[in-house]
Scaffold this motif. Structure first.
Motif, short mmCIF file in Angstrom:
data_model
loop_
_atom_site.label_atom_id
_atom_site.label_comp_id
_atom_site.label_asym_id
_atom_site.label_seq_id
_atom_site.Cartn_x
_atom_site.Cartn_y
_atom_site.Cartn_z
N ASP A 25 0.86 6.94 3.95
CA ASP A 25 0.17 8.21 4.16
C ASP A 25 1.09 9.13 4.97
N ASN A 43 5.25 4.97 6.50
CA ASN A 43 6.00 6.12 5.98
C ASN A 43 7.17 6.51 6.89
N ARG A 84 -0.73 2.70 7.46
CA ARG A 84 -0.05 3.25 6.27
C ARG A 84 0.82 4.44 6.66
N ALA A 93 0.82 -1.21 0.00
CA ALA A 93 0.00 0.00 0.00
C ALA A 93 0.85 1.26 0.00
N LYS A 94 0.29 2.33 -0.50
CA LYS A 94 0.98 3.61 -0.53
C LYS A 94 0.97 4.24 0.86
#
Length: 208
Positions: free
Chosen positions: A45, A126, A122, A42-43
């Protein structure tokens, strides 16, 4: 008794020793959490909670079309995820507020609560290695910042107490928690927050 040497890893917390201080993080624990949640691809956040989001217990009424969303069918998965996020707050002050909000819905979570919880994961993706920095320098001063968020809870209209306490440049205590009673003004909420922070400072001063 056996001397195992310098502490490096204990209960999911990694201890990185440098000449300038110590870093406490939960990198391995968070990586396992990301994989377990199925968000490895997943990207990431950049914030733990979307701006102006207010999590509520209001459900969607199919008969009247009232605002809200449906209850989550898999309650156990939500409870497990939030429980793991609560443990991650040991070294991640930045997710303390949103996790405190998410754990209010452990018994009746909704789809929006699950989406908010996975957004936190998410966000952690990061900044996996972020943690608590304890600086190696002589210190004899305690510095405290405190604040409140008046009537921030849309379900109970109660305010939040927030504070962070540093010993020298090292963060040693923090809190983000809903107040026990409803404050009738912003000033009252601020005083309750300051009273909680002063109580913590008084306890810490007792160690001197």
């Amino acid at each position: 008794m056996k001397d195992l040497g310098d502490l490096k890893y204990f209960l999911g917390i990694e201890v990185l020793r440098l000449t300038s201080g110590i870093i406490l993080n939960q990198r391995k624990y968070i990586l396992e959490l990301i994989a377990e949640t199925g968000l490895s691809g997943a990207k990431p956040d950049i914030t733990p909670l979307e701006c102006n989001t207010r999590l509520t217990s209001i459900e969607y009424d199919h008969a009247t079309g009232a605002k809200g969303d449906e209850l989550l069918s898999d309650i156990f998965s939500y409870q497990r995820l939030v429980g793991k996020l609560m443990y991650a707050t040991i070294t991640r002050l930045d997710i303390n507020f949103v996790v405190q909000a998410l754990r209010q819905f452990m018994q009746h979570p909704k789809k929006s609560h699950w989406e908010a919880a996975t957004r936190v994961v998410r966000y952690l993706k990061n900044s996996v290695g972020q943690g608590v920095w304890l600086k190696a320098e002589p210190a004899n001063t305690l510095t405290c910042w405190c604040d409140s968020n008046w009537a921030a809870c849309p379900n109970t209209r109660r305010s939040f107490t927030v504070y962070a306490i540093h010993f020298g440049e090292s963060l040693i205590s923090w809190k983000s928690k809903k107040q026990y009673t409803i404050s009738r003004s912003f000033a009252e909420a601020e005083y309750r927050s300051m009273a909680s922070a002063v109580a913590e400072l008084t306890w810490l001063v007792g160690f001197y």
